[in-house]
Every structure is written in structure tokens, then in C-alpha cells.
Design an enzyme around this catalytic site. Structure first.
Site, PDB file in Angstrom:
ATOM      1  N   SER A 241       0.829  -1.217   0.000  1.00  0.00           N
ATOM      2  CA  SER A 241       0.000   0.000   0.000  1.00  0.00           C
ATOM      3  C   SER A 241       0.861   1.265   0.000  1.00  0.00           C
ATOM      4  O   SER A 241       0.551   2.231  -0.722  1.00  0.00           O
ATOM      5  CB  SER A 241      -0.958   0.008   1.190  1.00  0.00           C
ATOM      6  OG  SER A 241      -0.288  -0.231   2.396  1.00  0.00           O
ATOM      7  N   HIS A 271      -1.862  -8.892   1.916  1.00  0.00           N
ATOM      8  CA  HIS A 271      -1.555  -7.614   2.605  1.00  0.00           C
ATOM      9  C   HIS A 271      -2.723  -7.311   3.553  1.00  0.00           C
ATOM     10  O   HIS A 271      -3.042  -8.132   4.420  1.00  0.00           O
ATOM     11  CB  HIS A 271      -1.310  -6.546   1.532  1.00  0.00           C
ATOM     12  CG  HIS A 271      -0.779  -5.237   2.036  1.00  0.00           C
ATOM     13  ND1 HIS A 271      -0.127  -5.088   3.223  1.00  0.00           N
ATOM     14  CD2 HIS A 271      -0.807  -3.982   1.479  1.00  0.00           C
ATOM     15  CE1 HIS A 271       0.222  -3.810   3.394  1.00  0.00           C
ATOM     16  NE2 HIS A 271      -0.190  -3.126   2.347  1.00  0.00           N
ATOM     17  N   HIS A 318       5.864 -12.716   7.355  1.00  0.00           N
ATOM     18  CA  HIS A 318       6.070 -11.332   6.919  1.00  0.00           C
ATOM     19  C   HIS A 318       7.254 -11.286   5.956  1.00  0.00           C
ATOM     20  O   HIS A 318       8.196 -12.064   6.096  1.00  0.00           O
ATOM     21  CB  HIS A 318       6.351 -10.410   8.114  1.00  0.00           C
ATOM     22  CG  HIS A 318       6.093  -8.979   7.792  1.00  0.00           C
ATOM     23  ND1 HIS A 318       7.037  -8.148   7.248  1.00  0.00           N
ATOM     24  CD2 HIS A 318       4.954  -8.229   7.895  1.00  0.00           C
ATOM     25  CE1 HIS A 318       6.502  -6.965   7.053  1.00  0.00           C
ATOM     26  NE2 HIS A 318       5.243  -6.982   7.433  1.00  0.00           N
ATOM     27  N   ARG A 327       3.184  -4.822  16.692  1.00  0.00           N
ATOM     28  CA  ARG A 327       1.786  -4.373  16.534  1.00  0.00           C
ATOM     29  C   ARG A 327       0.840  -5.464  17.042  1.00  0.00           C
ATOM     30  O   ARG A 327      -0.238  -5.180  17.550  1.00  0.00           O
ATOM     31  CB  ARG A 327       1.502  -4.052  15.059  1.00  0.00           C
ATOM     32  CG  ARG A 327       2.410  -2.949  14.509  1.00  0.00           C
ATOM     33  CD  ARG A 327       2.232  -2.757  13.015  1.00  0.00           C
ATOM     34  NE  ARG A 327       2.559  -3.953  12.255  1.00  0.00           N
ATOM     35  CZ  ARG A 327       2.392  -4.085  10.945  1.00  0.00           C
ATOM     36  NH1 ARG A 327       1.896  -3.087  10.238  1.00  0.00           N
ATOM     37  NH2 ARG A 327       2.727  -5.214  10.333  1.00  0.00           N
ATOM     38  N   ASP A 373      -2.142  -8.519  11.695  1.00  0.00           N
ATOM     39  CA  ASP A 373      -3.506  -8.956  11.378  1.00  0.00           C
ATOM     40  C   ASP A 373      -3.969 -10.153  12.214  1.00  0.00           C
ATOM     41  O   ASP A 373      -5.157 -10.455  12.249  1.00  0.00           O
ATOM     42  CB  ASP A 373      -3.596  -9.313   9.889  1.00  0.00           C
ATOM     43  CG  ASP A 373      -3.245  -8.117   9.017  1.00  0.00           C
ATOM     44  OD1 ASP A 373      -3.758  -7.023   9.297  1.00  0.00           O
ATOM     45  OD2 ASP A 373      -2.448  -8.276   8.078  1.00  0.00           O
TER      46      ASP A 373
HETATM   47  N1  HAX Z   1       1.374 -19.903   6.009  1.00  0.00           N
HETATM   48  C1  HAX Z   1       1.813 -20.829   5.143  1.00  0.00           C
HETATM   49  N2  HAX Z   1       2.873 -20.676   4.330  1.00  0.00           N
HETATM   50  C2  HAX Z   1       3.533 -19.513   4.441  1.00  0.00           C
HETATM   51  C3  HAX Z   1       3.169 -18.523   5.348  1.00  0.00           C
HETATM   52  C4  HAX Z   1       2.021 -18.739   6.156  1.00  0.00           C
HETATM   53  N3  HAX Z   1       1.556 -17.834   6.995  1.00  0.00           N
HETATM   54  N4  HAX Z   1       4.022 -17.492   5.225  1.00  0.00           N
HETATM   55  C5  HAX Z   1       4.902 -17.835   4.252  1.00  0.00           C
HETATM   56  N5  HAX Z   1       4.605 -19.052   3.773  1.00  0.00           N
HETATM   57  C6  HAX Z   1       5.241 -19.760   2.664  1.00  0.00           C
HETATM   58  C7  HAX Z   1       5.112 -18.917   1.393  1.00  0.00           C
HETATM   59  O1  HAX Z   1       3.807 -19.061   0.818  1.00  0.00           O
HETATM   60  C8  HAX Z   1       6.240 -19.460   0.553  1.00  0.00           C
HETATM   61  O2  HAX Z   1       5.831 -20.724   0.026  1.00  0.00           O
HETATM   62  P1  HAX Z   1       6.215 -21.164  -1.497  1.00  0.00           P
HETATM   63  O3  HAX Z   1       7.704 -21.125  -1.543  1.00  0.00           O
HETATM   64  O4  HAX Z   1       5.616 -22.506  -1.610  1.00  0.00           O
HETATM   65  O5  HAX Z   1       5.590 -20.135  -2.384  1.00  0.00           O
HETATM   66  C9  HAX Z   1       7.318 -19.736   1.610  1.00  0.00           C
HETATM   67  O6  HAX Z   1       6.636 -19.861   2.866  1.00  0.00           O
HETATM   68  C10 HAX Z   1       8.351 -18.634   1.731  1.00  0.00           C
HETATM   69  O7  HAX Z   1       7.681 -17.420   1.962  1.00  0.00           O
HETATM   70  P2  HAX Z   1       8.373 -16.260   2.816  1.00  0.00           P
HETATM   71  O8  HAX Z   1       9.599 -15.850   2.101  1.00  0.00           O
HETATM   72  O9  HAX Z   1       8.484 -16.697   4.223  1.00  0.00           O
HETATM   73  O10 HAX Z   1       7.268 -15.130   2.789  1.00  0.00           O
HETATM   74  P3  HAX Z   1       7.033 -13.995   1.693  1.00  0.00           P
HETATM   75  O11 HAX Z   1       7.943 -12.860   1.994  1.00  0.00           O
HETATM   76  O12 HAX Z   1       7.085 -14.552   0.315  1.00  0.00           O
HETATM   77  O13 HAX Z   1       5.513 -13.600   1.981  1.00  0.00           O
HETATM   78  C11 HAX Z   1       3.644 -13.091   3.328  1.00  0.00           C
HETATM   79  C12 HAX Z   1       5.145 -12.860   3.115  1.00  0.00           C
HETATM   80  C13 HAX Z   1       3.166 -12.138   4.380  1.00  0.00           C
HETATM   81  C14 HAX Z   1       2.909 -12.797   2.011  1.00  0.00           C
HETATM   82  C15 HAX Z   1       3.410 -14.563   3.769  1.00  0.00           C
HETATM   83  O14 HAX Z   1       4.062 -14.797   4.981  1.00  0.00           O
HETATM   84  C16 HAX Z   1       1.942 -14.917   3.888  1.00  0.00           C
HETATM   85  O15 HAX Z   1       1.330 -15.291   2.883  1.00  0.00           O
HETATM   86  N6  HAX Z   1       1.341 -14.818   5.132  1.00  0.00           N
HETATM   87  C17 HAX Z   1      -0.070 -15.045   5.322  1.00  0.00           C
HETATM   88  C18 HAX Z   1      -0.895 -13.854   4.853  1.00  0.00           C
HETATM   89  C19 HAX Z   1      -0.726 -12.671   5.803  1.00  0.00           C
HETATM   90  O16 HAX Z   1      -0.828 -12.789   7.000  1.00  0.00           O
HETATM   91  N7  HAX Z   1      -0.500 -11.480   5.222  1.00  0.00           N
HETATM   92  C20 HAX Z   1      -0.382 -10.241   5.998  1.00  0.00           C
HETATM   93  C21 HAX Z   1       1.059  -9.781   6.128  1.00  0.00           C
HETATM   94  C22 HAX Z   1       1.204  -8.499   6.928  1.00  0.00           C
HETATM   95  C23 HAX Z   1       0.545  -7.382   6.219  1.00  0.00           C
HETATM   96  O17 HAX Z   1       0.930  -6.906   5.158  1.00  0.00           O
HETATM   97  N8  HAX Z   1      -0.555  -6.947   6.748  1.00  0.00           N
HETATM   98  O18 HAX Z   1      -1.322  -6.078   6.097  1.00  0.00           O
END
Ligand code: HAX
Length: 441
Positions: A241, A271, A318, A327, A373
Site C-alpha cells: 500500500s 496484505h 512477513h 503491533r 492482522d
Molecule cells: N502460512 C503458510 N505458508 C507460508 C506462510 C504462512 N503464513 N508465510 C509464508 N509461507 C510460505 C510462502 O507461501 C512461501 O511458500 P512457497 O515457496 O511454496 O511459495 C514460503 O513460505 C516462503 O515465503 P516467505 O519468504 O516466508 O514469505 P514472503 O515474503 O514470500 O511472503 C507473506 C510474506 C506475508 C505474504 C506470507 O508470509 C503470507 O502469505 N502470510 C499469510 C498472509 C498474511 O498474513 N499477510 C499479511 C502480512 C502483513 C501485512 O501486510 N498486513 O497487512
């Protein structure tokens, strides 16, 4: 010119001169290198943006102008009788770089109250959408409809000078922040309360007035809104964002166009939409397990099922953080103080005891800890705000404080049109084979 605006201009002139020197004397100094993996995998870890308002440390979490969340809770001015920081104070801190006095915060509260009028065509634009429309879509449409009020766009059309960009961006930013709670509350009351709207109360601070217009009279809920609006406001510049708002603003799009773009990014489930996904996931789990408080083994089984279905566990992980998000901790402290017996809150805490070990065992998740979140929904449900599709709108109202303070700085520092170089996979293959050279402009 208001004294806060004058103060901002003085700070901006000072930093602009320093940045000019930095560029002149060190402009060619390297701060980073880019790997093939970073180009494909979301540019993680590339330092390539400047954002003045906050800085994220992977282990410590966010600091706003050097202040951590516990420090903000201690040092920012509070409402009379309140204990949580007022978001107006955080906005002042992000904008000016100094802690505000009580008088500064009162001044901002009344400025925002005076500027909060929303023209009717914005409500008409919301009304034109089916009630079933997701609240985030209504919110973005409303912000776009409000763009008719942009003083930056008008001044640009009239041929304003570059040196005045910051001033009109400042005005647009304050006007937009002032109007967002009214718009968000309108969406809430239209979608969930049969259009029974509540007029603003100009005597209340920005967050308490928002709570009031949503229809919540409870003083603790007002405190929660103040805290919520502070902790969701900013998370340095690279998150979707903030980065989107900055990117779109770099084309000299006004604050309304830029912020609406940022909101569309916030509406993604990886996000901001994660806040609705978390509570949905918890409620589904509770229902599937027959209601009531699940035990740790049941939560463990449910988490494993979620993962086996190829889904992420919402609220965990994250892109930058590598520890429990402060937070999350701030909300946990609020819950311990105000609602320690709330069942949903206790489920959130038990999920916190369970999920990290399971994610660690996957071996690929870089951060197994909860983010902001993971906790917010359980607090909102406690006070009766159960309509979880609305949660990302709350996040959006708060996020405006950080990204709009940043936009003011972008224009004050004269930051350039953002335009990184991209390559094709064809180019990448030739590059790793040594058949083309790295591109350096
Ligand atoms: N559950 C399951 N698998 C997860 C995970 C979770 N909570 N977090 C990361 N992973 C997985 C990823 O999907 C990725 O898998 P693949 O290699 O198979 O694609 C692997 O672990 C490596 O990911 P990462 O490097 O640890 O994480 P990223 O930087 O790529 O992504 C995310 C960060 C926040 C998108 C990710 O942790 C996620 O999807 N979390 C769940 C959704 C979430 O809570 N989002 C909110 C984040 C905070 C925010 O912006 N709030 O607004």
C-alpha cells in the site's frame, strides 16, 4: 499558512538542502546489489526507496521517526482520561519528525474536524454500487469520487510551479485524512445498519469521532480505535500500500488518485485483507470443531489441514519481519487489560502458541511469527464489530496517515518519477550464460 504547515516547510527546506548535498557528493555510491532471485521474487531486501516517516527492523519491528510502538504509547498525547495515543499525534510526528505537544494535537484534531465535509456526490457514488459490493471496493470508489476536490489537480491544471507541489499535496492530504472516517462510517452503516447514518461529533478527536459514526459508544472501543489507527498507520515504504501510493504519486497524480491506488493493494489477501481472512479462519475453525474453545491439539490439526489444502495461515509470516510483530504485541496488551476473558482472544493466544512451531517445521517459511492482522479481528468482534469484510477499511483509514505524510515529503523533496528497469526471462537466460552484460544506466 498554518503553523504546522510552516514548520513542515522549514523542515523540508532543511532536508532538501541535505539531500542535494548527498546526491552531489555521494550520488554514485552503491547501497545495494540485485540478484536474479530478487528480480523474480518480489525485490525482497533491495534497498531502493527513501521513506522518511518510519523504518522497519526485521527483529525489532517498526519505528516511527525513531520511536517504537511502546514508546509511542508512552510519549504521544492522549485524549482526556484516555491511555492510548492519539493518531493525530502520530501524523504530526511522521510529518514534522518531532513529538507533538498536547496543543499541536488539539490543533490537528480541530483542523481535521473543520475539513471533514464530504460532498454528496461521493455518497451517491457509494449508493450506485450494489450493497453486496465488498467494502474495500466501495471505499476506493468513494476516494476516487472525492478526487473532484483535489486542490493539487486544480493547481496543476492552472499551471502551478514545481516549488508549490508540496503545498497543494499538504492541503489534499489533510483534506483526505479529515474525510476518510466519514466515508468509511457511511459505508459501514449503509452495508450493515440499513443506512441508518450517524452525524459526526465535532467535539471528539479523529478516531473517537470515527468510532462514534460507526455507531460504537463504548469508551474502550474509542481507545481501541485510537490504538488501531496508530499501529496500522505506517510500515516503512516497501509494503504494497505504501509503495503503490508513492509510485502513483511519483507521476504527480494527486493524493486521491495515489491513495486510491494504495488502497487497491491493501485489499489483497497477502496484505491488508489478511485481517478479515484471520477472523474468518478462526470462526471457521471454531465452527468446524463444534463451537467453544478448541484445545491446542485441535488447533494443530486445523493448521495442518489448512496447509495441506495449499493455503497460507493468515496473520502469520512477513516479508521483512523475523520476530513477533510489535503491533501484535500491542493489541495483546490491550486485550490483557480490557478483555482477557474474551473467548476469541484466548483462541488467538492459543493459535500463537501453536502456529509458529508448525510453520518452522515446514522449513521454508522465513518468519513463522504473527503479524498485525493475527490479533485485530478478535478485539473488534468483542465490541460488536463482527462484520469482518469491513476490517480492511479500518486498516485503510489508518494507513492514510502514513502514506499521505510520505507523499507530502515526496513532493517537498522533489522525488523523481519512479521507473526501475525491467528485463525479460529471455534476457535473464542470456545473462546467466554470460551472453549479455548486466545493464547499468
Ligand atoms: N502460512 C503458510 N505458508 C507460508 C506462510 C504462512 N503464513 N508465510 C509464508 N509461507 C510460505 C510462502 O507461501 C512461501 O511458500 P512457497 O515457496 O511454496 O511459495 C514460503 O513460505 C516462503 O515465503 P516467505 O519468504 O516466508 O514469505 P514472503 O515474503 O514470500 O511472503 C507473506 C510474506 C506475508 C505474504 C506470507 O508470509 C503470507 O502469505 N502470510 C499469510 C498472509 C498474511 O498474513 N499477510 C499479511 C502480512 C502483513 C501485512 O501486510 N498486513 O497487512
Amino acid at each position: 499558512m498554518s503553523y504546522i504547515k510552516e514548520k513542515f516547510k522549514a523542515k523540508a527546506d532543511e532536508l532538501s538542502a541535505e539531500v542535494k548535498d548527498l546526491l552531489k557528493n555521494h550520488g554514485t555510491k552503491k547501497i545495494d546489489e540485485v540478484t536474479v532471485a530478487q528480480a523474480y521474487q518480489g525485490m525482497r531486501g533491495i534497498t531502493g526507496l527513501v521513506t522518511e516517516t518510519s523504518l522497519l527492523d526485521a527483529n525489532e519491528g517498526i519505528r516511527f521517526r525513531g520511536y517504537s510502538i511502546p514508546e509511542l504509547r508512552e510519549h504521544l498525547p492522549k485524549a482526556p482520561g484516555g491511555q492510548e495515543p492519539l493518531p493525530e499525534g502520530l501524523f504530526y510526528l511522521m510529518l514534522i519528525g518531532e513529538l507533538p505537544t498536547e496543543a499541536d494535537v488539539q490543533n490537528l484534531s480541530s483542523v481535521l474536524s473543520r475539513r471533514s465535509h464530504v460532498p454528496n456526490h461521493v455518497f451517491d457514488a457509494i449508493e450506485a454500487l450494489p450493497v453486496s459490493t465488498h467494502p474495500m471496493t466501495m471505499f476506493t470508489v468513494a476516494v476516487m469520487a472525492l478526487q473532484t476536490e483535489s486542490v493539487f489537480a486544480k493547481a496543476y491544471a492552472d499551471g502551478m510551479s514545481k516549488k508549490d507541489y508540496w503545498s497543494y499535496m499538504y492541503e489534499d492530504s489533510l483534506n483526505l485524512i479529515a474525510r476518510l472516517p466519514r466515508i468509511a462510517a457511511y459505508i459501514y452503516r449503509r452495508k450493515y445498519k440499513n443506512g441508518d447514518h450517524i452525524q459526526p461529533d465535532g467535539m471528539l478527536d479523529w478516531a473517537a469521532n470515527f468510532a462514534h459514526m460507526l455507531g460504537y459508544r463504548n469508551e474502550d472501543f474509542k481507545e481501541l480505535m485510537r490504538l488501531y489507527m496508530v499501529i496500522h498507520a505506517d510500515h516503512e515504504g516497501g509494503n504494497v500500500s505504501a509503495h503503490t501510493t508513492h509510485l502513483v504519486g511519483s507521476a504527480l497524480s494527486d493524493a486521491y488518485l495515489s491513495f486510491a491506488a494504495g488502497l487497491n493493494g491493501l485489499a489483497g489477501p497477502l496484505h491488508g485483507l489478511a485481517n478479515q481472512e484471520v477472523i474468518k479462519w478462526i470462526l471457521d475453525m471454531r465452527e468446524e470443531l463444534g463451537g467453544g474453545m478448541p484445545d491446542k491439539a485441535q488447533i494443530e490439526a486445523y493448521v495442518k489441514k489448512t496447509l495441506a489444502e495449499g493455503k497460507v495461515v493468515p496473520g502469520y509470516g512477513h516479508a521483512v519481519l523475523r520476530k513477533t510483530d510489535p503491533r501484535f504485541t500491542a493489541q495483546m496488551e490491550f486485550a490483557k487489560k480490557h478483555l482477557p476473558d474474551e473467548e476469541l482472544v484466548r483462541i488467538v493466544w492459543l493459535v500463537y502458541e501453536t502456529v509458529p512451531d508448525i510453520l518452522k517445521d515446514l522449513g521454508k517459511v522465513k518468519n513463522p511469527w504473527p503479524n498485525v492482522d493475527a490479533h485485530s479481528g478478535a478485539l473488534l468482534v468483542h465490541y460488536g464489530l463482527v462484520e469482518y469484510e469491513f476490517y480492511t477499511v479500518l486498516f485503510g483509514v489508518s494507513r492514510a496517515l502514513g502514506v499521505l505524510a510520505s507523499l507530502c515529503w515526496d513532493r517537498a523533496l522533489g522525488l523523481s518519477l519512479e521507473r526501475p528497469k525491467s528485463v525479460t526471462s529471455e534476457w535473464m537466460k542470456l545473462f546467466v550464460e554470460g551472453k549479455v552484460e548486466a545493464i547499468a544506466e
